[in-house]
Design a protein around this motif. Structure first.
Motif, mmCIF file in Angstrom:
data_model
loop_
_atom_site.group_PDB
_atom_site.id
_atom_site.type_symbol
_atom_site.label_atom_id
_atom_site.label_comp_id
_atom_site.label_asym_id
_atom_site.label_seq_id
_atom_site.Cartn_x
_atom_site.Cartn_y
_atom_site.Cartn_z
ATOM 1 N N ASN A 73 -10.205 23.281 20.843
ATOM 2 C CA ASN A 73 -8.872 22.635 21.846
ATOM 3 C C ASN A 73 -9.060 24.050 22.699
ATOM 4 N N LEU A 74 -7.806 24.961 22.129
ATOM 5 C CA LEU A 74 -7.496 26.240 22.831
ATOM 6 C C LEU A 74 -8.961 27.467 23.430
ATOM 7 N N ASN A 75 -10.214 27.066 22.286
ATOM 8 C CA ASN A 75 -10.779 27.903 23.220
ATOM 9 C C ASN A 75 -11.066 27.350 24.797
ATOM 10 N N ALA A 76 -10.980 26.223 24.923
ATOM 11 C CA ALA A 76 -11.449 25.341 26.267
ATOM 12 C C ALA A 76 -10.271 25.327 26.931
ATOM 13 N N LEU A 77 -9.379 25.702 26.048
ATOM 14 C CA LEU A 77 -7.469 25.197 27.150
ATOM 15 C C LEU A 77 -6.860 27.019 27.975
ATOM 16 N N ILE A 78 -7.041 27.912 26.762
ATOM 17 C CA ILE A 78 -6.645 28.727 27.117
ATOM 18 C C ILE A 78 -7.286 29.641 28.579
ATOM 19 N N PRO A 79 -8.701 29.354 28.163
ATOM 20 C CA PRO A 79 -8.747 29.861 29.926
ATOM 21 C C PRO A 79 -8.713 29.203 30.729
ATOM 22 N N LEU A 80 -7.558 28.394 31.056
ATOM 23 C CA LEU A 80 -7.514 28.082 32.435
ATOM 24 C C LEU A 80 -6.708 28.633 33.090
ATOM 25 N N GLY A 81 -5.625 29.689 31.833
ATOM 26 C CA GLY A 81 -4.524 30.049 32.170
ATOM 27 C C GLY A 81 -3.099 29.684 32.872
ATOM 28 N N LEU A 82 -3.145 28.487 32.236
ATOM 29 C CA LEU A 82 -1.534 27.603 32.243
ATOM 30 C C LEU A 82 -0.767 28.740 30.600
ATOM 31 N N PRO A 83 -0.061 28.297 30.566
ATOM 32 C CA PRO A 83 0.809 28.463 29.325
ATOM 33 C C PRO A 83 0.410 27.440 27.678
ATOM 34 N N VAL A 84 0.237 27.351 27.392
ATOM 35 C CA VAL A 84 -0.637 27.040 26.132
ATOM 36 C C VAL A 84 0.648 26.540 24.756
ATOM 37 N N VAL A 85 1.312 25.656 24.916
ATOM 38 C CA VAL A 85 2.152 26.307 22.803
ATOM 39 C C VAL A 85 1.507 24.917 22.435
ATOM 40 N N CYS A 86 0.850 25.893 21.591
ATOM 41 C CA CYS A 86 0.271 24.778 20.084
ATOM 42 C C CYS A 86 0.899 24.429 18.970
ATOM 43 N N GLY A 87 0.686 23.403 18.102
ATOM 44 C CA GLY A 87 2.029 23.163 16.610
ATOM 45 C C GLY A 87 0.842 22.136 15.937
ATOM 46 N N THR A 88 -0.803 22.468 15.967
ATOM 47 C CA THR A 88 -1.135 21.724 15.257
ATOM 48 C C THR A 88 -1.396 23.065 14.275
ATOM 49 N N THR A 89 -1.450 22.877 12.443
ATOM 50 C CA THR A 89 -1.380 24.531 11.711
ATOM 51 C C THR A 89 -3.056 23.929 11.212
ATOM 52 N N GLY A 90 -3.104 24.870 10.129
ATOM 53 C CA GLY A 90 -4.024 24.854 9.479
ATOM 54 C C GLY A 90 -5.405 25.876 10.129
ATOM 55 N N TRP A 91 -4.705 26.871 11.145
ATOM 56 C CA TRP A 91 -5.952 27.752 11.728
ATOM 57 C C TRP A 91 -5.345 29.064 11.868
ATOM 58 N N MET A 110 0.977 30.303 23.100
ATOM 59 C CA MET A 110 2.437 30.180 21.721
ATOM 60 C C MET A 110 2.317 29.681 20.917
ATOM 61 N N ARG A 111 2.315 30.129 19.324
ATOM 62 C CA ARG A 111 1.699 29.494 18.741
ATOM 63 C C ARG A 111 3.086 29.363 16.851
ATOM 64 N N SER A 112 3.139 27.746 17.080
ATOM 65 C CA SER A 112 4.323 27.846 15.500
ATOM 66 C C SER A 112 3.552 27.015 15.046
ATOM 67 N N SER A 113 3.875 27.355 13.519
ATOM 68 C CA SER A 113 3.937 25.870 12.731
ATOM 69 C C SER A 113 5.031 25.289 12.478
ATOM 70 N N ASN A 114 5.924 25.664 13.127
ATOM 71 C CA ASN A 114 7.324 24.237 13.438
ATOM 72 C C ASN A 114 7.899 25.040 14.587
ATOM 73 N N PHE A 115 8.534 23.629 15.325
ATOM 74 C CA PHE A 115 9.073 24.200 16.239
ATOM 75 C C PHE A 115 10.443 23.503 16.721
ATOM 76 N N SER A 116 10.881 23.549 15.684
ATOM 77 C CA SER A 116 12.277 22.960 15.275
ATOM 78 C C SER A 116 13.100 24.238 14.814
ATOM 79 N N ILE A 117 14.341 24.499 15.862
ATOM 80 C CA ILE A 117 15.130 25.139 16.474
ATOM 81 C C ILE A 117 15.743 25.654 14.683
ATOM 82 N N GLY A 118 16.109 24.621 14.089
ATOM 83 C CA GLY A 118 17.359 24.150 12.816
ATOM 84 C C GLY A 118 15.481 25.122 11.808
ATOM 85 N N VAL A 119 14.562 25.190 11.618
ATOM 86 C CA VAL A 119 13.397 25.272 10.784
ATOM 87 C C VAL A 119 13.393 27.202 11.519
#
Length: 259
Positions: A73-91, A110-119
């Motif tokens: 997904n990231l290899n397909a999405l990032i070249p589109l030039g749009l901001p991409v936020v990724c929350g999937t883990t394991g990579w 922008m990637r994060s293992s957890n987007f929770s403000i509290g975390v």
């Protein structure tokens, strides 16, 4: 913003609800299984994912899919030039690859293992606590996490980040151990253990233990809503900072770049 969601499982549905409540428009939902997605694509057809996003007129993308699909997904999405936020883990081992893709295609992720403000506040607290406690050798430290039995990876990305923060604060811990011990742990080993059970949305605990007493720091999610809302806030901030010039295109960012 007009937002495209790649991955329309439980998290995707929650993100859609949060995004709409925050005044955004979800212009595409893309999945390989969920029949209520606006775009149902074949597994592994990442060109179709990119085409669906492109045709939707989205201003940004939130990707919450599966560890087996995230890199495609990231290899397909990032070249589109749009901001991409990724929350999937394991990579995590492929982050350097995605950094190169961002740079070569002038894409932004922008990637994060957890987007929770509290975390993300919990990360800071844990690192500072580990630094303080490292001055007292009688206190050992360990990390434990629990999640629902549908989670595909173990340990969680959040647990790995918590462990990294512990090791940042306590330099005597230099190696993470995820398996069961069959001999006495070495002093430099940090045990990171996992439990998968029922419907737990996410619990992470750091233990500081001595012969005299024990200190526990715990973040306990009540629902997925905190993760979902945080991912929308992350996309808002990422797009705004790129527009303002405080962040530039062509890079892979983390939550620390936004907060």
């Amino acid at each position: 913003m007009k937002i495209a969601l790649v991955g329309y499982g439980k998290m995707g549905h929650m993100i859609e609800t949060c995004a709409k409540a925050m005044g955004h428009e979800v212009v595409a939902t893309i999945d390989v299984v969920s029949k209520d997605a606006s775009n149902l694509v074949a597994a592994g057809d990442y060109a179709a994912v990119a085409e669906a996003v492109k045709n939707s007129g989205a201003d940004g993308v939130i990707e919450f899919s599966h560890p087996t699909a995230v890199l495609g997904n990231l290899n397909a999405l990032i070249p589109l030039g749009l901001p991409v936020v990724c929350g999937t883990t394991g990579w995590a081992k492929s982050e350097a690859e995605i950094e190169k893709l961002c740079a070569s295609s002038n894409g932004t992720c922008m990637r994060s293992s957890n987007f929770s403000i509290g975390v993300n506040m919990f990360y800071k607290i844990v690192e500072e606590a580990a630094k303080i406690m490292s001055e007292y050798s009688e206190y050992d430290v360990a990390v434990w996490e629990a999640h629902h039995n549908q989670k595909a990876d173990s340990p969680s990305g959040t647990a790995l980040e918590v462990a990294r923060r512990v090791m940042n604060g306590n330099k005597s811990k230099t190696e993470m151990v995820f398996d069961a011990f069959h001999e006495k742990p070495k002093a430099n080993e940090l045990h990171v253990s996992s439990t998968r059970v029922g419907s737990v949305p996410g619990t992470h605990t750091v233990f500081f233990d001595s012969p005299a007493d024990s200190i526990e720091l715990t973040h306990r999610a009540r629902s997925r809503e905190g993760f979902a809302r945080g991912s929308v806030v992350a996309l808002e901030k990422l797009a705004a900072k790129i527009a303002a010039g405080s962040l530039s295109k062509g890079k892979l960012y983390g939550m620390s770049d936004l907060f």
